[in-house]
Every structure is written in C-alpha cells, then in structure tokens.
Design a protein around this motif. Sequence first.
Motif, PDB file in Angstrom:
ATOM      1  N   SER A  21       0.852  -1.191   0.000  1.00 51.18           N
ATOM      2  CA  SER A  21       0.000   0.000   0.000  1.00 51.18           C
ATOM      3  C   SER A  21       0.888   1.240   0.000  1.00 51.18           C
ATOM      4  O   SER A  21       1.884   1.302   0.715  1.00 51.18           O
ATOM      5  N   SER A  23       0.869   5.103   0.783  1.00 51.36           N
ATOM      6  CA  SER A  23       0.052   6.056   1.539  1.00 51.36           C
ATOM      7  C   SER A  23       0.858   7.298   1.884  1.00 51.36           C
ATOM      8  O   SER A  23       2.086   7.315   1.807  1.00 51.36           O
ATOM      9  N   ARG A  56      -5.072  13.144   2.838  1.00 50.20           N
ATOM     10  CA  ARG A  56      -4.417  11.848   2.906  1.00 50.20           C
ATOM     11  C   ARG A  56      -4.911  10.926   1.793  1.00 50.20           C
ATOM     12  O   ARG A  56      -6.013  11.082   1.276  1.00 50.20           O
ATOM     13  N   ASN A  58      -4.419   6.538   0.308  1.00 54.05           N
ATOM     14  CA  ASN A  58      -3.941   5.171   0.519  1.00 54.05           C
ATOM     15  C   ASN A  58      -4.286   4.377  -0.730  1.00 54.05           C
ATOM     16  O   ASN A  58      -5.457   4.107  -0.992  1.00 54.05           O
ATOM     17  N   ASP A  89       5.217   5.781   4.243  1.00 56.81           N
ATOM     18  CA  ASP A  89       4.269   6.884   4.353  1.00 56.81           C
ATOM     19  C   ASP A  89       5.031   8.201   4.195  1.00 56.81           C
ATOM     20  O   ASP A  89       6.009   8.434   4.904  1.00 56.81           O
TER      21      ASP A  89
END
Length: 745
Positions: A21, A23, A56, A58, A89
């Motif tokens: 992932s 993000s 944000r 993801n 991140d």
Amino acid sequence: MIRLNFILSLLLISGLVAAQSFSGKVADSRSGEILPGATIRIMGKDLATFTDAGGRFNLALPDSMTTALVIISYTGYYSDTITFKPAKDQTIRLKPQQDLDEVVVTGTLKPVSRAESPIPVEIFTPKFFKKNPSPSLFDAVGMINGVRPQLNCNVCNTGDIHINGMEGPYTLVLIDGMPIVSALSTVYGLSGIPNSIVERLEVVKGPAASLYGSEAMGGIINVITQSPQSAPRLSADIMATSWQEYNTDLSFKAKLGKAQSLLGINYYNYQQPQDRNHDGFTDVTLQNRISVFNKWDFARKDNRVASIAARYVYEDRWGGQMSWSRQWRGSDSIYGESIYTSRWELIGQYQLPVKEKIMTQFSVIGHNQDSYYGTVSFQASQKVAFGQVYWDKELGRHSLLAGASFRYTDYNDNTPGTATASGADAPSRTPLPGAFIQDEWSLHARHKLLLGYRFDYDKVHHAIHSPRLAYKWSPDKRNTIRASFGTGFRVVNLFTEDHAALTGARKVEIEEALKPERSFNSNLNYVLQLPLGNNFVNVDATAFYSYFTNKIIGDYDTDPNKILYRNLDGHALSQGLSLNLSMTCSIPLHVMVGATYMDVYQENLDPASGRMVRSSQLFAPKWSGNYAITYTLPRRWTVDLTGMVNGPMRLPLQHDDYRPEYSPLYCLANVQVTKKIGSGFEVYGGLKNLLNFVPKETFMRPFDPFDKQVNDPVSNPKGYTFDTEYNYAPIQGIRGFAGLRYTLR
C-alpha cells in the motif's frame, strides 16, 4: 491444525498487501496547506486514487509491483512524479503554478492555457473569495482590481458591476459561457448563484463583441460552474453576521448510471431592520432569497461533451422607512421599495457525434419582476432564448473557430419604453442572428496572432460589424506582452438598466429616437514572472482605452425632477492604467495588491454655446485599489486581511446642492481568521468594515419622500426634492461574522 494454517495464511497475505500500500498526504509546498481531491496515479497503469478531506491517500498496489512511477496532480499546482517506495508513508509537496497555466475559455471561446491565450484573462477561484466571505458573487467581485459593484439605490440596494469605470450595462455576465445575465436580470443576476457550485470566475477587461455580440463592450465576467465529476460529494457553508444576516450554501453530488448530477442550494435571509445612521430609512434592504441550481454531465464515447443545467431564483426584498410594512406597498403614506423577483434558467451544451469537433450550446431564461418604488409600479417580464453552434478546427499553425448564433428577446413592462406614442402596450421582441469567425495563428513559438470578425443583424439597426485583433509576444518564459483592439455595440433598454428611472423620485423623458451605442477598444498588457530566491513575484500591468459614439446618457442636471435620455452629441472616453502584483513567499505568506487609475468622461455639444463640454462619469473614481494578504500559522490557522480603497468619485447632485460633488477617499477593510479542524471542517470568523466607514447624507429630504411639502418656501427655499441616488458605498458599518464549512470528497 488446518484452521491455524488458514489463519497464518490470511495474516501473511494481509501483510503482503499492507506492504504494497502506498500512503501519505499531499500539501502545498509553501504554506503546508493540505490539498484535498489531489490525484495520485500510477504511470501506465489503471490505478489511481484521490486525497481525502484531510489531504491523505492510501493506494493499494499488486504484490508483484516492486517499482513504479507515481504522478501526483492538483488543479493550480505543478504535477510531481516520484518513485513508488513500498510501505513508506510520506508527504508530497506540490508547488503552486502562480495562476499562469490554468485553462481559460472566455477570451477565445475554447479551452486554452492562460499563458498561451492572446487575450488577457484574469482567473479567480472560490479560495480567493473565501478570504472575505459574502452571501453573493455581486459582493464578492469587489475584491477584483478594476471591478466595482455599484449600489445604485440606497433604498432597495440594487446595483450593477462596473469594469474600468464603465457602467454595468457595458459588462456582459455569462454563466458557463451562456449570455443569460443581461438587461432586466443584470441587477439580480449574480445574486443567488450558490458559491458552492462555482469553480472559477474568468474576467476579460476590454472588447469581446466579435465572439459574444451585443453588450460585450466593456468587459466580461464568466461564471464557470463546477463539473459534477470533479466536485466534492458534499459541501456546506453556513455564515451569520452580527446584523443577523444568515446565508447557507449547500451542494450535493450523485451518480446515476452514466450521468452525474450536482445540486447547489443557496438561501439568504435578513429580516432585522436597522437604522444606525438615523435617517429614518433602513440601512440595508430586508431580503429573503432562495436559489436552486442543478447540473448534469453525461458520459459519452470519446469524451464528447454533454451537459444540461437549470437554476431557479426567488427573492423578496424591501427597503424604506422603518415603519413600512406590506400594507403600505404602493401607497403614498409610508415610503418603501418592494421587489418580488422570480427567475428561471436552462442552459446546456452538446458535442455532435461526428469526426469534426462541432459544439452546440443553448440557453433559455424567464425573468419576472413585480416592483413598487414608492407609488411607482414597475411590472416587467423578460424571456430570452439563445442558441449557438460552432466548429473548432486545428489546421497546422492555425486554430480556427467558426459559428453562428441566434438570440431572441421578448421584453415587456409598464413603462413608456414598451409603449406606442398613444400609450398602447407594445412589447419589445428582438431577434438577433449573428455569425462569427476567428483564427488563432501561431506565427512562431513566441508570437501568436488572433483575428476575429462577427456580423450581427438587428431589425432596427440592420448590419452590425465587430472585428477584433489581438497579438501576443513572449520573448522568454518570464515576459509576455499582449495587445488587442476591437469594437463593440449595444442595443439599449433604459428601464432595465437605470434604477433611477424607477424610483419615482424623477420623471423620465426620452428626447429622441435612440441609436445603438458603438465602442472602439484597445489595451496593452504586460506580464512579468520574477523568481526572487525562494520567493515568486508576478506583475500584471494593463493600459486600456475605450472610445464611445452614440453613447446614451441620462441627464440628471438640467432638471432636478427629471432624467432626460438622449444620444451623446459628441463622444465618451474611458482610459487608464491598472497594475496587479502578487507575491508568494518562502514563508507561508501570500500578498496580492492591485491599483487602477482611470479617466472616464464624456464630451457633449452645448447647443447654447456651440462648444464641447466635458463632464466626468458618475460613480467612476479616478483611482481605486484592493489588497488580500494571507498568512498561514501553525496548527492549521490562517489569517486573511482584505480590503478595497476608492478615491473621490463624482456623484449626482440637485441644483444648488449643499452636498459635496465628489465622495471622500474611503477604505473598506476586513479581517478573517480560519481554523481547519479534523477532516473537512473549517471554522472562520472576523470583522467587516474594520474602519467603520459609513457614507454621510445619502438621502435628500428623507422626511418628505413623496415630495408633499417640496413647494414650501419656508422649509425648502431651494426646492430640493427627495432623491436616493447620492450613493457610493454600503451604509453598513463595522460588523462581525462567523461561519462553518464542511467538505466531503
């Protein structure tokens, strides 16, 4: 044992997925402000997502993907390309574009980069207007340099929009490129457009008749509404002021099959009469207004355009003596001005399913007004149908545009403007067919030439020709010079444009058969982009010149009880300089400052002396300015200081008037503090009119609004009459405001 192995397998798979992932969050590189709705896309793959209201994102990726290029983009910012790093991140910071690469359509009728447009176009987004929130776009455009909302009546607070000192009828207001805000609706056209559905305003100062026809003599304001595809799912903005004004803006997005819908609602309410200057009249009109806007976009093959939108506006407003109520509407006991407005609009565009790019556009509007100005009744109805088709073609270095349009206006009211000499009703029905052609010719990478011509045919004024010429030269990436020349024309309806004709304070007389107005316009524009270390300065300077013939003027001076209309036996001129300066600093500070100097006057033949007499244009200050300063503090706090400054302007006086002929220098300053909370919430508040400026002696004889004692030689030896036209600024003093915004992407 099997169950244990199954659970371990699930944990391993979820761990692999989690490891794949991508993000983080996206923010402004200078201010650190989060950017909700930014696009994160894997290059060459059908994988993308958007940032949420907190900035944000993801993005889940296949386990097999070990490396990839990621493109991050956001409107108004330079896109960035980075290398994907699993399970990392990170914060991605995008750099602002300084507004020069945004796409505009107003100058040339088709999408083009602002930097490449040969026509200078100014762009303003809702983010700019949120620095000083207001209940309508009519109030908001006052933040734009050279654009001034002018209140024409102290009682009912109706007004129009002046560009470079020219009166409101010379400003053409469009919604999504459709000329549906004109004539009777000009006064109310920008009131009630929900701010939540506005994507941007495009402003062109200068000639545009070669594309847009009648009324585009002084400039254009094009309200571009949001596309349902890019609009947030939900947007809300609720604001109240210490004067007990309440405004609500809501928008909702929904998808039904291949169609997407955007619904916008605006409600404004003010029902508390105030008389803080103690003249016996309301300082601000009481209003109850609702506006509903619905736009639909339809998905089609090859991304062809298909959209339709509708809007309905109803408004009930009144102003007058503090003791007025509806029972006195139209009577001569207690003075009041009461206006009921009902308006609907339908607009749409459709790209034909053919190989060539052929666009069709249409709009239909209906506007009804039931008004009383004291004892004077004004009942009016206007219907306008507009259709246009144009062909857009690229041929080598030539970008061609050719099309035809037809506008039909049906207008009727209860004034002499739509009556025969014997007084019989004679509605005005005006068909206006036209054709236009435009060639945008890229002579060289640094040189671009635009040639345009429009032909219209009016049943009264017959053939009308409107040519346009524009040239852009960019010697390098930092400097751009634009020069343009064009003509304009306007067919006039006095009673829909001049509120003074309706107040009941003066009698209207039309002294001759009025001819259409003509204008010859030119401007020279220079743009400089100047990096200064980590700071960036943008300079935009323009010199403008407009020459008018057959200009229709209202003579307020010959007889204080009358307004005499005639064509100008001479010429009128609007000329001047404007300068816009914006600076983005390495610290979270952004400064915008603008100033305009103008000389707007007319020269008319005096029959008695045989000489040309010069007089300054009413309500046109010699100079004006505006500013917007924004500083972003830690913990998502923002402070905005905004304001506008107006120099002296000539005002309408009565004979031997004791009031000053010119208004004083004044400044309307505002401050706002905004706090972003959590995901999508904003709380804001501040003060408007910090300096508490209020015009003085705005009424003449407010104690005798029906002129019942005007002939008393003792109390009124100079014969003054009740007059509401001596106005140059809002009568509201300092006031507080507070509001709440919420956006769900």
